[in-house]
Each structure stands twice: as C-alpha cells, then as structure tokens.
Design an enzyme around this catalytic site. Structure first.
Site, PDB file in Angstrom:
ATOM      1  N   GLY A 371       1.427 -10.387  11.390  1.00 52.78           N
ATOM      2  CA  GLY A 371       2.730 -10.079  10.835  1.00 52.78           C
ATOM      3  C   GLY A 371       3.652 -11.324  11.758  1.00 52.78           C
ATOM      4  O   GLY A 371       3.247 -12.189  12.156  1.00 52.78           O
ATOM      5  N   LYS A 375      -0.707 -11.994  15.690  1.00 49.72           N
ATOM      6  CA  LYS A 375      -1.892 -11.394  14.955  1.00 49.72           C
ATOM      7  C   LYS A 375      -2.568 -10.147  15.812  1.00 49.72           C
ATOM      8  O   LYS A 375      -2.010  -9.994  17.005  1.00 49.72           O
ATOM      9  CB  LYS A 375      -3.058 -12.427  14.694  1.00 49.72           C
ATOM     10  CG  LYS A 375      -2.866 -13.369  13.748  1.00 49.72           C
ATOM     11  CD  LYS A 375      -3.979 -14.403  13.741  1.00 49.72           C
ATOM     12  CE  LYS A 375      -3.638 -15.636  13.066  1.00 49.72           C
ATOM     13  NZ  LYS A 375      -4.815 -16.357  12.850  1.00 49.72           N
ATOM     14  N   ASP A 486      14.467   3.969  18.106  1.00 46.49           N
ATOM     15  CA  ASP A 486      14.077   3.273  16.980  1.00 46.49           C
ATOM     16  C   ASP A 486      12.785   4.265  16.388  1.00 46.49           C
ATOM     17  O   ASP A 486      11.716   4.027  15.735  1.00 46.49           O
ATOM     18  CB  ASP A 486      13.533   2.029  17.263  1.00 46.49           C
ATOM     19  CG  ASP A 486      13.326   1.106  15.562  1.00 46.49           C
ATOM     20  OD1 ASP A 486      14.077   1.764  14.881  1.00 46.49           O
ATOM     21  OD2 ASP A 486      12.344   0.314  15.604  1.00 46.49           O
TER      22      ASP A 486
END
Length: 684
Positions: A371, A375, A486
């Site tokens: 992403g 990795k 979050d």
C-alpha cells in the site's frame, strides 16, 4: 545638472529648451568647442555653470541680456577676447566668474553692482589692482534671518536666541540645495521666501514650531547651496522626541516643498541632546520624575530583552519538536538507551538482519500485501511465531511521528481484543513494525463479503462486544489511558476464531488524568466516523471514540459505509426510524442477513445503543464500559453467553474456501488518516 560625470563627446545642444533655468555640465570630458550659440537662446536661464568644459572663444553680449540670468561661472576654460556685458544686462545678474581663462579686456559699466571675477586672466597680470582681479569680500554675501521687531537677548548655556528673541534649544541641521536658480547670496528676498515656506509647512502639519532661522549660505565642493537651519520650539525651551521625529520626517521625506528657485534638496540634521528639558548648563540634578522614568524605561527594556530571549528559546524548542516529528528516531542510538528510543513494554527491537532472515530475504512469496506505506511480509520468528512485518518505503518519512506513536502505545497495551505488537526494526535506514499475524482480515472485509466469511447476527454481536472491550481497555485500563481517534471497521481485525482486535494506533493520543479535555491543534480522524463535537470544538475526549463506535455499530447493522453517495448513515437511520414498528422500520437499511436472522428485540436494542453513542453532546453519550455492558445484555437476551469465546474457527463458516486478500493490504495497516474535509461531513 550633469557635472562630474566623466561625460565625453560633443557638448550637448540645448537649443529650444526654453524652460531650462539651471545648467551645470562642469568637469566632464567633452570635446573642445566654441562658445555655443544656444547660450543666448535659453530665455528662462538663471544659472550657467560650465567650469572646465573645454569652451573657447568670445562670450556674446546677448548672453548677459537674458532677463532672468543671475549667475555665470565659466572658470577654467579658454574664453578669450573682451568681456562686455552690454548696456542692457539683466537686472538680476549678480555674479560672473571667469577665473583662469584668456580674457584680455573688460568693458566696465557705470553703476553696475555685478560681481565679476577675472583672476587668472591676462587682464589681471601683475600690478593690476582692479576689484575684478581680486577675490570678492564675502562679508556682504552672507545671510541670516533677522530678528522680528525685537532685540536679541543673551542666553545661558547652549540655548540660542530665536528670531522672536526667546532663548531655547533649537533643532538644527543643514539644507543642501542641489541646483538653485540663483548664485549670489546677498539677495535676502529669496531666503525670506524660503523662511516663509518653512513656517507655512510646519503650521499646516500642526508642528510645535515658533520660528525658524536660516543662516550662512555657502557652496560646498559639489557646488550645492548649503544653508544652516534652526527650528525653535513653541511655548517651551525644547522639543520632545515626537516633535523632533515629526519635523525630521517633514524635512527628510520631501513633505516640505521649497520655492522653485531653490530646486531639489535634502536635509542633514544635527544630533538633538536636549530631550525632556535637559538643560546641560543649568547644573540642576535630575528630578525624581526623570529618575523614576529612567528606572521604568530600564525595567521595560529588560523585560523586552527577557521576553525576546524566552521567545527565541521557545521557537528553538518548537523547531526541535518539529524536527523530531519528521524524524522521531533522529536522536536514537540503537546501541544505547539514550536519545529518542521508543519506550517499549513487552516488545523488542529487531535488527535488519533478523527481519531479513525471517522473511526469506523479503522474498515475493512472503509478500502478503502492499500500500501507500510500503509492503507487508509474512514471517516466521526463530521461536516459530508467525508475524506480519510492515515495511515502510525506504527513505520515506510518511507517518514518521505516527510510526513511533504506534510502537510506544502498542507496546503498552496487552489485551486479547487489541492487536499485539511483537516488535519493530529501526536499522540501516529501515522502519518496520512487527505484529502478531491476524488471519481473517478486517471487519470491513467481513461485512462487505470480501473476506469470504459470512457474518451472521450472532457473530456480529460477539465482534461488537470484543471491539467494545478493546476500546474500553484503552480508555480505562491502559497506562496511560489512550484515545484511539480512528475507530472504524477497517481498524477492527478478526483472528482465526473471529475475535475482534482493535488495530492501528497511528493517530492515538495518550491521555493523562489532567488531560481528559485535551484541545488538539489539528482535528484528525476518518470522515464519517469523526465526532462532530470534536470537529467543532477541537476538544478531544474519550467520548469522541464513543461516537465513532456508534457509527461502527450502525455499520454492523447495515453493512454500509458511513457515507455512501453523500448519504450519512447516522442521518439515514434517524430519519427512517419508527419505534412503533417492527425492527424500528429499518428493513430497507438493515443488512438482509441481520434482518432475517436476528433474535427478537436485539436489533432494536442494538440500534438504541448506537443512537446513544452518536448523541450530539459528548456528555449525553455512554462510556465504553457502559457500551460493553449493554452489548452483553443484548447477547444474554438473545440466548448467548457474552463471556464465552467463539467455539469454532473461521474454517467452519460459509465461503471460507474462497481465496481472500490479507488483512494488512487494507487501510488498517497502510493509511494513517490525516486531516479531513469538513465540507463533506454531515452529522445530524
């Protein structure tokens, strides 16, 4: 005014410049030339100054008939023949200076008062005693502003008698006029006009000036007219600093416009040492007021210096803090315990070689995802433990501060519903996190079907309870308490027994007891889950996590993202809800799996709990401890034991045989959520 510029070539032809009144092209390197005919054609000429200009020949009589001519200075040329100013010379003509030329005769005019200087010409050979063969007496050429119908009085010390015959400390300096249109200083009319213009200007600007005095007009080496100026204060003996500043400003920034005959000027002031009534000759001691004022001034100066020092120190600390945020490990020596080493509890630091070995040299076969962060590799530690290793792009500073935050926070939390950090690697420029290996992806994947795991209502209740217990642990039992900031379905991971584990601490905020109402400088979170009260007030509390958890509960009910096509799930549920109907009239919003398989009343109670969590005011929301207990009650009413572990693994669920992506590919491990766009937030 082009003197002293090393100009070369032919002398400029100024024919037709009828408005020109001052010409000075002295001391250049023009070619030798006869007396130019345009000398006599400049009808507005007042001053003709062309010294050392290589001019030769006889001066025409018509030159001296120019009506406004006052001064002619042609020293150090080759002018020859007879000097004749004619019978109709200008009434304003005051001075003709022809030193060091070749004039051999002069026709004098009876009654003429024109000052003529012919020193250094053949006509003034030895033995000639005519006045034009000697330097003129300068005594009659000086000027000084006369008293205004009064008799000057003697003044003590450094005081000066003003034109109004009052003793005071004047503000003085010199006015330098670059190109006046007159040369003789005996004409007091021009100086009186300057005096009047000065007083008019000071009064129009509201300055405390009683009178001005002009004196000692001279020419300096640049042929500038230099005038001494004294400005006298009105009503008192001295000016204060404001008065001096204002007068100096008027004279220095060209607010004062002298009569046009003086031309452009500049002002050079003398030091003014008489502020606050300091009479240097009085011999009086300083007054108490002066001493107190000086003491206060010294204290203020000291305070300002102290403030500047503190400010500079704080700015330096801020710069260091910003630098540490960009590179949080900048001061850490892996071989010592000093500097920026993370404060770890239960986690260890791995060397690069250890990580390289357990991932088979970061082979592609061990790569399980990638992403924006980098990795993710599957690895096996020497003790047989399977781990997931998140490797940042080498040289990237993305998430540097969050990287260290996650290490420190995860190393302190140890709970079955929180992802465990095994360790990290900060070696050879690498940043890597080593997690326990979670096999079944994120809750988001499970709800959307991407993981291939079917989550029925009972399993969703257990996942909700596990997630609630994980967040409750962070709020109530972690040391220090932690606000996650979050909470979302991508940050809830599912292990092989579908136990929920709270993940991703990149935005988490450790919270001491005095900081329960911590005010942030930048709101962070994920749009859709973000607490609107936190957004509007910047005040972060544990109730901000509760709001996000309420949105998560709605997501468990509906299997929908918080915001879809501009529709906010909280608003959609509130608008559709009708407590008088079955399932609160939420059939069109609920996930069909939930609507078809829920125990009677459990969905309604679950929706009520979610609504309590998303109350506009944080004070109206339950704590995470209360949320966990309510989910336990819902499970018990549905015939489930909230204290029992999941009995089966994910292999027994429908669709498990289908291949699915590894959980660390998703946002939970790659994206540290940053600032959001408030315009897209629609909490109601």
């Amino acid at each position: 005014f082009l003197s002293n510029n090393q100009l070369t070539g032919s002398l400029p032809n100024l024919t037709g410049m009828n408005l020109l009144n001052y010409v000075d092209v002295s001391n250049n390197s023009f070619d030798a030339t006869d007396v130019p005919p345009w000398f006599s054609s400049l009808q507005s000429l007042t001053s003709l100054i062309m010294e050392n200009a290589h001019i030769q020949g006889k001066l025409p009589v018509s030159l001296f008939s120019l009506s406004q001519l006052q001064t002619v200075s042609l020293k150090n040329n080759r002018i020859n023949g007879t000097l004749n100013i004619g019978p109709t010379f200008s009434s304003q003509l005051q001075r003709i200076d022809l030193q060091n030329n070749f004039i051999d005769a002069f026709t004098q005019r009876a009654g003429s008062t024109v000052q003529i200087i012919l020193i250094g010409n053949p006509i003034c050979d030895e033995g000639v005693t005519q006045s034009y063969c000697s330097f003129p007496d300068q005594s009659n050429s000086t000027y000084s502003t006369p008293p205004e119908n009064c008799t000057p009085i003697p003044c003590t010390s450094e005081k000066v008698s003003s034109p109004t015959c009052k003793c005071a400390y004047p503000y003085s300096g010199n006015l330098f006029f670059r190109a006046p249109s007159f040369s003789a200083f005996g004409n007091k009319t021009v100086f009186e006009s300057l005096h009047s213009k000065l007083m008019e200007t000071f009064k129009s600007h509201g300055q405390p000036v009683e009178s001005t005095s002009l004196s000692n007009p001279t020419k300096n080496s640049n042929e500038y007219l230099v005038l001494n100026l004294q400005v006298f204060p009105a009503g008192i003996d001295y000016f204060n600093r404001t008065g001096i500043s204002s007068i100096g400003f008027i004279l220095s920034n060209q607010s004062f416009k002298p009569p046009h005959t003086f031309g452009p000027f500049y002002f050079k002031a003398n030091e003014y040492p008489y502020f606050a009534g300091l009479d240097k000759g009085s011999g009086k001691p300083l007054s108490t007021g002066v001493i107190i004022g000086a003491a206060i001034g010294g204290f203020v100066l000291f305070s300002l210096l102290l403030f500047a020092g503190v400010y500079a120190f704080r700015q330096k600390k801020r710069a260091e803090t910003a630098s540490k945020k960009n590179d949080p490990f900048a001061l850490w020596d892996p071989n010592t315990d000093s500097g920026g080493v993370p404060q770890l509890k239960g986690a260890r630091s791995f060397s690069f070689e250890e990580i390289k070995k357990c991932t088979n040299n970061f082979s592609e076969s061990n790569e399980v995802g990638r992403g924006g962060y980098g990795k993710v590799y599957r690895g096996n530690l020497p003790n047989g433990q399977m781990v997931a290793i998140k490797r940042a792009v080498q040289g990237s500073t993305q998430g540097g501060y969050e990287f260290k935050t996650e290490i420190e926070l995860l190393s302190r939390v140890h709970h079955k519903n929180v992802v465990s950090l095994v360790g990290f690697c900060f070696d050879q420029g690498e940043q890597m996190l080593v997690y326990e290996y979670i096999t079944n992806g994120t809750l988001k994947d499970g709800l959307t079907g991407r993981s291939g795991i079917r989550l029925d209502w009972m399993r969703r209740l257990r996942i909700a309870l596990g997630a609630a217990r994980g967040v409750q642990y962070l709020h109530d039992l972690a040391n220090p308490p932690i606000i996650h900031r979050d909470i979302k379905s991508n940050n809830i991971l599912l292990d092989e027994r579908l136990n929920a584990k709270v993940a991703d601490f990149g935005l988490s905020k450790p919270m001491g007891e005095p900081e329960k109402g911590y005010v942030t400088t930048q709101v962070k979170g994920t749009m859709g889950y973000l607490d609107p009260e936190y957004y509007m007030t910047n005040q972060l509390t544990e109730k901000s996590d509760v709001y996000s958890f309420g949105v998560l509960l709605f997501e468990i009910l509906t299997a929908r993202s918080p915001i879809v096509n501009g529709k906010y799930i909280v608003r959609e549920v509130k608008e559709a809800m009708d407590r008088t109907k079955v399932l609160y009239n939420l059939h069109d919003i609920l996930d069909p799996i939930v609507a078809a398989n829920s125990a009677p009343g459990s969905v309604e109670k679950f929706a009520d709990l979610a609504l309590r969590c998303v109350q506009e005011s944080g004070d109206s929301r339950p704590t995470m401890n209360e949320v966990a207990k309510e989910i336990e009650n819902i499970m018990e009413s549905a015939g489930l034991n909230p204290h029992a572990e999941s009995a089966s693994t994910s292999n027994s669920y429908e669709g498990k045989g289908k291949d699915h992506e590894h959980p660390y590919i998703k946002e939970s491990l790659f994206a540290y959520s940053g600032s959001f766009s408030p315009s897209r937030l629609e909490p109601k």
